[in-house]
Design a protein around this motif. Structure first.
Motif, PDB file in Angstrom:
ATOM      1  N   CYS A 158      34.094  24.542   1.696  1.00 40.84           N
ATOM      2  CA  CYS A 158      34.600  25.827   1.193  1.00 40.84           C
ATOM      3  C   CYS A 158      34.289  26.052  -0.290  1.00 40.84           C
ATOM      4  CB  CYS A 158      36.111  25.928   1.402  1.00 40.84           C
ATOM      5  SG  CYS A 158      36.527  26.355   3.095  1.00 40.84           S
ATOM      6  N   ALA A 200      31.563  28.449  -0.681  1.00 45.96           N
ATOM      7  CA  ALA A 200      31.371  29.317   0.496  1.00 45.96           C
ATOM      8  C   ALA A 200      31.367  30.788   0.107  1.00 45.96           C
ATOM      9  CB  ALA A 200      32.466  29.039   1.524  1.00 45.96           C
ATOM     10  N   CYS A 237      33.948  25.255  15.121  1.00 44.25           N
ATOM     11  CA  CYS A 237      33.503  25.989  13.930  1.00 44.25           C
ATOM     12  C   CYS A 237      32.922  25.059  12.870  1.00 44.25           C
ATOM     13  CB  CYS A 237      34.656  26.803  13.350  1.00 44.25           C
ATOM     14  SG  CYS A 237      35.082  28.198  14.396  1.00 44.25           S
ATOM     15  N   GLN A 238      33.375  23.834  12.861  1.00 45.81           N
ATOM     16  CA  GLN A 238      32.816  22.873  11.910  1.00 45.81           C
ATOM     17  C   GLN A 238      31.308  22.736  12.149  1.00 45.81           C
ATOM     18  OE1 GLN A 238      35.438  19.614  11.255  1.00 45.81           O
ATOM     19  NE2 GLN A 238      33.793  18.240  10.624  1.00 45.81           N
ATOM     20  N   VAL A 276      29.511  25.878  10.990  1.00 50.13           N
ATOM     21  CA  VAL A 276      29.310  25.885   9.535  1.00 50.13           C
ATOM     22  C   VAL A 276      28.059  25.077   9.190  1.00 50.13           C
ATOM     23  CG1 VAL A 276      30.247  25.030   7.333  1.00 50.13           C
ATOM     24  CG2 VAL A 276      31.708  26.315   8.914  1.00 50.13           C
ATOM     25  N   ARG A 318      24.756  26.547   7.421  1.00 48.99           N
ATOM     26  CA  ARG A 318      24.247  25.970   6.172  1.00 48.99           C
ATOM     27  C   ARG A 318      22.762  25.631   6.316  1.00 48.99           C
ATOM     28  NH1 ARG A 318      27.505  25.488   1.260  1.00 48.99           N
ATOM     29  NH2 ARG A 318      29.478  26.318   1.972  1.00 48.99           N
ATOM     30  N   ALA A 365      28.486  29.059   4.483  1.00 43.01           N
ATOM     31  CA  ALA A 365      29.739  29.259   5.219  1.00 43.01           C
ATOM     32  C   ALA A 365      30.682  28.096   4.944  1.00 43.01           C
ATOM     33  CB  ALA A 365      29.455  29.357   6.710  1.00 43.01           C
ATOM     34  N   GLY A 366      31.960  28.356   5.080  1.00 47.50           N
ATOM     35  CA  GLY A 366      32.971  27.307   4.949  1.00 47.50           C
ATOM     36  C   GLY A 366      34.053  27.523   5.989  1.00 47.50           C
ATOM     37  N   LEU A 367      34.850  26.502   6.228  1.00 52.66           N
ATOM     38  CA  LEU A 367      35.896  26.588   7.265  1.00 52.66           C
ATOM     39  C   LEU A 367      37.253  26.256   6.666  1.00 52.66           C
ATOM     40  CD1 LEU A 367      36.888  26.617  10.291  1.00 52.66           C
ATOM     41  CD2 LEU A 367      36.308  24.181  10.338  1.00 52.66           C
TER      42      LEU A 367
END
Ligand SMILES: Cc1ncc(C[n+]2csc(CCOP(=O)(O)OP(=O)(O)O)c2C)c(N)n1
Ligand code: SF4
Ligand SMILES: [Mg+2]
Lengths: 252, 357
Positions: free
Chosen positions: B252, B255, B269-270, B273, B277, B283-285
């Motif tokens: 994040c 991000a 979602c990990q 991300v 990338r 992107a970040g989660l």
């Protein structure tokens, strides 16, 4: 108020130390108060106030803990036997009892009642059968007699519409898990004595781990029945007792 | 020797319960969480720790058994899946009204109705906004791994006893059923009666040593007292909101696009991300761990940094409402969800995020 008769030497009855001084909210003539006194006396005589844990119903007796001075949990409507099951299993050395009306025990809580009894939980169930929903203003109960009038069967219970009055105690007596099932009343001094003996036996059974005991008390709800206390007692003897006969249904 | 095991999330909950000194479990079978009850019955903890385990006649009975046990100051729990948790709502409301601590586990499946036995996250509203009647909250923990399934049992009990608020582990069929490596927590003894009396002076035990009567009740007819009791409870809620918000972040720091997801969706979602990338998209989660209290502030903090926020849920868009509340319109928030038991692939989420800019 200076009545010379009210003197210590003339005392024939003293209320149990476990009955609090709060003014009971019950209608004059209601059976609930009498049964409360009996329960308090039995717990006191057994010396169990440091072991007793009651479960209060949803019904007119919802405030039972304001009158009997032992630990109480207030249950959701009909779920008292489920609470009591866990309380007794987690504190097996305690005296665990429920106090339930007919709507609580035999309508909304039927499943919890039957299964606690069928498991043979070592609890005592005190069942006040007044054939009506007292608390909510006199609606039909599962135990309302055929042709009996209530606010939701104003022309009398009609079995075609409402089904038959439920003798739940007879059903419970059939279950392997119950050890003592009895039907009593509190309309006379003799009846009060018998009910007291029954409740004591139920409490002793649960402490001895014999299984579930049920003491049904055929009761009056003079307000719901729209009768005077005296009329209600007479009506109960003439109409309730033939359908719900008093006596032990099971004692093993 | 390290206590490393390979097991399902559901089994991890059962083992963690035995190890954390749980006094009682009451449950009714339902897919996809029956392994919790099955594992306990196989382990027979009543012989080792003295823990009581009982298969109840219904979820209604089970949650009311929890009420009875919690009234005694005991560490008691139940578990179920969505349709069963609906049945428990009456009891949950009473537990909250009586300020009783306990642990509830919901291994979610899709609904409404009988729905599907496949995983879902569609009980977010029910869990975080009430569910039963009355103004109340549960402390809601959302694990995303088998390890967290085990860890959150003890954490849930601790938080629940600290604040006298029932705790809920809100998880789903994916986390419940998947097998992973985990380190089981060390054994903790069950509390003794004396310890319970000291820690929970309100609890029922009979009037031990002639102490005054204890009453567990949610009922009060005097409006002034009832309001006071509610206000006191809500003061505790404010304390929980101030002290117990938990969340996790992944990539994040720099991000430009934030994904918010919990539980199994966060696991997926990990991967999304990482894929983003690789494509040069920063992107970040952010993964809320406590769904109540919700990490509003943390999410709000990213509004100055990110261009947009995407929530990913296995539902039609529930947590997204809390994210919008956090953001208050400062950046665009959109939702991507699958339902019916469909678990989205990481690539789907990549596409969903790319559609947003
Ligand atoms: C879930 C739920 N449904 C309905 C009620 C309303 N209610 C309160 S007491 C009662 C019936 C009580 O009748 P009974 O158990 O016979 O007790 P009695 O008052 O006659 O002693 C009902 C329907 C409630 N409190 N909770
Ligand atoms: S309504 Fe009936 S049950 Fe209730 S207190 Fe009055 S007489 Fe008793
Ligand atoms: Mg009644």
């Amino acid at each position: 108020m200076n009545n010379p008769i009210i003197a210590p030497e003339n005392l024939v009855y003293e209320k149990s130390k476990l009955i609090k001084d709060n003014v009971m909210h019950y209608c004059p003539g209601c059976s609930h108060g009498t049964v409360h006194h009996i329960i308090a006396e039995v717990i006191e005589e057994m010396g169990m106030e440091d072991k007793a844990m009651g479960v209060a119903p949803v019904g007119c007796a919802v405030f039972i803990y304001k009158y009997i001075d032992v630990d109480f949990a207030e249950s959701a409507h009909g779920r008292a036997p489920a609470l009591a099951t866990a309380m007794k299993r987690l504190r097996p050395d305690k005296l665990v009892f429920t106090y339930q009306g007919d709507g609580d025990l035999a309508a909304i809580g039927t499943a919890e009642t039957i299964h606690a009894c069928n498991r043979g939980e070592n609890i005592a169930i005190i069942f006040i059968n007044n054939g009506i929903y007292g608390m909510t203003g006199g609606q039909m109960a599962p135990t309302t007699l055929n042709a009996m009038k209530t606010s939701t069967c104003p022309y009398g219970r009609n079995v075609a519409l409402n089904g038959y009055p439920l003798k739940i105690t007879n059903l419970l007596a059939e279950l392997e898990g119950t050890c003592y099932v009895t039907r009593q009343s509190v309309h006379t001094a003799v009846a009060v004595k018998k009910t007291k003996k029954a409740i004591r036996k139920a409490f002793e059974n649960s402490m001895e781990g014999k299984g579930t005991s049920i003491v049904e008390v055929v009761s009056t709800c003079n307000s719901g029945w729209k009768m005077s206390p005296v009329q209600a007692n007479r009506w109960m003897v003439e109409n309730m007792f033939p359908f719900f006969p008093l006596g032990d249904l099971k004692d093993k | 020797m390290e206590d490393i095991h390979l097991m399902k999330g559901n089994e991890a909950i059962a083992h963690a319960a035995i190890r954390c000194g749980c006094d009682g479990y009451f449950g009714y079978p339902i897919t996809p969480q029956s392994e919790i009850l099955e594992t306990l019955m196989e382990e027979q903890p009543w012989d080792s720790t003295g823990m009581v385990c009982l298969q109840a006649e219904s979820e209604v009975a089970a949650i009311n058994m929890v009420f009875g046990g919690a009234s005694c100051g005991k560490k008691v729990m139940t578990s179920s899946s969505s349709p069963g948790v609906s049945l428990k709502q009456e009891g949950i409301s009473y537990l909250c009204g009586a300020d009783l601590p306990c642990l509830i586990v919901n291994v979610m499946r899709g609904g409404p109705g009988l729905g599907t036995i496949q995983p879902s996250q569609s009980d977010y509203f029910q869990s975080t906004k009430g569910g039963g009647h009355g103004d109340y909250h549960l402390i809601v923990l959302a694990p995303n791994s088998v390890q967290e399934m085990a860890d959150f049992v003890d954490l849930g009990f601790d938080l629940s006893f600290k604040y006298r608020i029932p705790a809920l582990i809100l998880t789903d069929g994916v986390i419940g059923q998947m097998m992973e490596k985990l380190r089981l927590p060390a054994f903790k003894p069950r509390a003794t009666d004396e310890e319970i009396a000291a820690k929970c002076p309100w609890s029922l035990s009979g009037r031990t040593n002639k102490r005054p009567q204890n009453i567990i009740s949610s009922l009060e007819l005097d409006p002034a007292i009832m309001e006071k009791r509610n206000l006191e409870r809500h003061e505790r809620y404010r304390k929980v909101e101030a002290a117990e918000v938990r969340y996790d972040t992944f990539m994040c720091d720099d991000a430009e696009f934030l994904i918010v997801a919990f539980g199994c969706a966060a696991r997926i979602c990990q991967k999304s991300v990482e894929l983003l990338r690789e494509q040069g998209i920063k992107a970040g989660l952010l993964r809320p761990i406590t769904l109540w209290p919700f990490p509003y502030k943390a999410i709000e903090g990213y509004c100055r940094q990110v261009r947009s926020i995407l929530t990913v849920e296995l539902n039609a868009g529930q947590m997204v409402e809390d994210v919008r509340l956090a953001v208050e319109g400062k950046v665009p928030v959109s939702h991507y969800g699958r339902m019916g038991g469909i678990v989205p692939a990481p690539e789907e989420i990549v596409e969903a995020l790319k559609k947003n800019f």
